[in-house]
Design a protein around this motif. Structure first.
Motif, PDB file in Angstrom:
ATOM      1  N   LEU B 139       0.898  -1.193  -0.076  1.00  0.00           N
ATOM      2  CA  LEU B 139      -0.019   0.010  -0.055  1.00  0.00           C
ATOM      3  C   LEU B 139       0.882   1.257  -0.008  1.00  0.00           C
ATOM      4  O   LEU B 139       0.684   2.329  -0.772  1.00  0.00           O
ATOM      5  N   LEU B 140       1.741   1.153   0.733  1.00  0.00           N
ATOM      6  CA  LEU B 140       2.509   2.279   0.838  1.00  0.00           C
ATOM      7  C   LEU B 140       3.394   2.617  -0.447  1.00  0.00           C
ATOM      8  O   LEU B 140       3.535   3.749  -0.751  1.00  0.00           O
ATOM      9  N   THR B 141       3.898   1.719  -0.995  1.00  0.00           N
ATOM     10  CA  THR B 141       4.633   1.611  -2.365  1.00  0.00           C
ATOM     11  C   THR B 141       3.633   2.309  -3.272  1.00  0.00           C
ATOM     12  O   THR B 141       4.109   3.328  -4.388  1.00  0.00           O
ATOM     13  N   ALA B 142       2.513   1.769  -3.167  1.00  0.00           N
ATOM     14  CA  ALA B 142       1.547   2.457  -4.123  1.00  0.00           C
ATOM     15  C   ALA B 142       1.025   3.834  -4.088  1.00  0.00           C
ATOM     16  O   ALA B 142       1.015   4.652  -5.110  1.00  0.00           O
ATOM     17  N   VAL B 143       1.299   4.158  -2.820  1.00  0.00           N
ATOM     18  CA  VAL B 143       0.864   5.749  -2.218  1.00  0.00           C
ATOM     19  C   VAL B 143       2.117   6.343  -2.920  1.00  0.00           C
ATOM     20  O   VAL B 143       1.764   7.557  -3.423  1.00  0.00           O
ATOM     21  N   GLU B 144       3.210   6.105  -2.580  1.00  0.00           N
ATOM     22  CA  GLU B 144       4.476   6.606  -3.003  1.00  0.00           C
ATOM     23  C   GLU B 144       4.660   6.818  -4.548  1.00  0.00           C
ATOM     24  O   GLU B 144       5.319   7.753  -5.046  1.00  0.00           O
ATOM     25  N   ARG B 145       3.688   6.111  -5.492  1.00  0.00           N
ATOM     26  CA  ARG B 145       3.991   6.125  -6.819  1.00  0.00           C
ATOM     27  C   ARG B 145       2.934   7.226  -7.069  1.00  0.00           C
ATOM     28  O   ARG B 145       2.978   7.401  -8.441  1.00  0.00           O
ATOM     29  N   LEU B 146       2.045   7.534  -6.482  1.00  0.00           N
ATOM     30  CA  LEU B 146       0.875   8.812  -6.771  1.00  0.00           C
ATOM     31  C   LEU B 146       1.487   9.756  -7.162  1.00  0.00           C
ATOM     32  O   LEU B 146       2.763  10.250  -6.672  1.00  0.00           O
ATOM     33  N   ARG B 147       0.854  10.899  -8.101  1.00  0.00           N
ATOM     34  CA  ARG B 147       1.301  12.088  -8.218  1.00  0.00           C
ATOM     35  C   ARG B 147       1.342  12.906  -6.791  1.00  0.00           C
ATOM     36  O   ARG B 147       0.656  12.546  -5.930  1.00  0.00           O
ATOM     37  N   ASP B 148       2.138  13.811  -6.843  1.00  0.00           N
ATOM     38  CA  ASP B 148       2.248  14.755  -5.555  1.00  0.00           C
ATOM     39  C   ASP B 148       0.755  15.341  -5.023  1.00  0.00           C
ATOM     40  O   ASP B 148       0.753  15.080  -3.787  1.00  0.00           O
ATOM     41  N   ASP B 149      -0.019  15.854  -5.909  1.00  0.00           N
ATOM     42  CA  ASP B 149      -1.350  16.456  -5.432  1.00  0.00           C
ATOM     43  C   ASP B 149      -2.255  15.195  -4.977  1.00  0.00           C
ATOM     44  O   ASP B 149      -2.952  15.472  -3.749  1.00  0.00           O
TER      45      ASP B 149
END
Lengths: 213, 194
Positions: B139-149
């Motif tokens: 989950l954290l890896t996926a969150v970190e792959r998101l765009r900044d906003d």
């Protein structure tokens, strides 16, 4: 709340967030320092305005003021014509060195030939050298006028601001007529303002000023 | 269910994030009382640091951002409107400082999870714990792959547990936009996980 939202909440509890560093001390130091800087700036502006007002209050100066230099406790104006000058003026009452209410700064630590209390400060007389020390407030105690074209410049003395006047000029001290003076270095040193009159050039005057202890 | 603005327990070192008499403290600080401002810093330093850390991902940047934010907030107290809450106003400054530092770095520093052993209760099944840790990691890896906003809005809502109103203030967007943007960010996170 959806499953994904619940998982994000759970994730928050497992994030490796370092313990916060103590911030209050550093923040307080920074805001106090900034406040002090602002106070000093405000005081400097107020002092400058007060000094200018005093300089302008000297009779005959308004119309002929060409340039203005100022440090705490002293102001120098360049004028198109010097006023008539008195030949001699008493330095004050001779006193023993240990009678000064604050620790006087002495060139190379040497005791003066004579110490006088007068003009709101202390005159230290040495062979060929005159040093005046006073605790400076907001107003300008020393008002100096120099003729247009006289070499006057701001200088740095031990990290503080000073003014060098490289020619004959007029000195107005509280309650007396203007008198003539020669090469003079005026500078701030903590709460004191010092005036060194000695027949040497700027670099030698600065060397004497830096030797004060 | 939306996160409850009145029930923040993020500041583990100082759970009473809303100090008593905050309005008085702000007013006193505005008049130059540094002891009052110190009380505000002490009350919010953990939250400010956590906010800056979640945004920047770097402890040194977070410390610098939080410290600068407190100094800037102090200088801007004259513009702080009486009666408003100090917390979102401060967090806006903190978030800006942290984002500036994140921008200054060419790449974002990813958040990490605490070591599993640090968190596991003694009675927890080790296999279950390992699986839970693995899914958190994903989950954290996926969150970190998101765009900044997208990441910022999820961080505000779920990592910092800010209310919609606070999130809107901190991110400088309309309150209505928070809901729609968070919804879209969750959708993109779901796609990342698929």
């Amino acid at each position: 709340m959806t499953d994904l939202e619940l998982q994000l909440r759970d994730l928050a509890a497992h994030l490796d967030v370092p313990t916060h560093p103590p911030l209050a001390g550093a923040v307080l130091v920074r805001i106090t320092r900034a406040r002090r800087r602002r106070r000093v700036l405000t005081l400097a502006v107020a002092t400058g305005l007060a000094a200018l007002a005093v300089a302008l209050a000297v009779p005959g100066s308004r119309a002929s003021l060409l340039r203005f230099f100022h440090i705490r406790g002293a102001a120098v104006t360049l004028v198109d014509k010097l006023p008539p000058l008195a030949g001699h003026r008493s330095l004050g009452t001779p006193i023993p060195l240990d009678r000064a209410p604050f620790r006087l700064l002495l060139p190379s630590g040497r005791r003066p030939a004579r110490l006088y209390a007068g003009d709101g400060g202390y005159w230290l007389r040495y062979p060929g050298l005159l040093l005046f020390e006073f605790e400076s407030g907001n107003g300008a105690t020393l008002i100096k006028k120099a003729a247009a074209g006289t070499h006057v410049e701001y200088v740095r003395v031990g990290g503080e601001t000073g003014i060098w006047i490289g020619a004959r000029h007029a000195v107005f001290l509280p309650g007396g007529p203007p008198v003539a003076a020669g090469h003079v270095l005026i500078w701030q040193h903590g709460v004191l303002t010092l005036r060194l009159e000695v027949a040497v050039e700027l670099d030698q005057a600065l060397a004497i000023a830096r030797s004060l202890r | 269910m939306a996160p409850d603005a009145e029930n923040h327990r993020l500041n583990n070192d100082n759970p009473s994030v809303q100090p008593p008499g905050e309005e008085t403290l702000v007013e006193r600080a505005r008049r130059g009382d540094s002891a009052a401002y110190e009380a505000l810093v002490l009350a919010y330093q953990a939250l400010a640091f956590r906010t800056a850390f979640v945004i920047s991902g770097d402890a040194a940047d977070a410390e610098e951002a939080a410290q600068d934010a407190f100094v800037k907030a102090y200088r801007a107290l004259g513009r702080f409107r009486a009666g408003e809450s100090f917390r979102p106003w401060l967090l806006t400054i903190v978030a800006n400082e942290a984002r500036n530092r994140r921008r200054a770095r060419s790449r974002r520093t990813a958040l990490t999870l605490r070591a599993a052993a640090e968190l596991r209760a003694p009675y927890e099944d080790p296999e279950e714990a390992a699986l839970a840790a693995e899914s958190r990691e994903l989950l954290l890896t996926a969150v970190e792959r998101l765009r900044d906003d997208d990441r910022d809005i999820l961080a505000c809502r779920y990592f910092l547990e800010l209310s919609e109103e606070e999130t809107a203030t901190v991110l400088g967007i309309a309150r209505g936009t928070v809901k729609s943007r968070a919804h879209r960010a969750l959708g993109r996170l779901q796609e990342e996980l698929a």
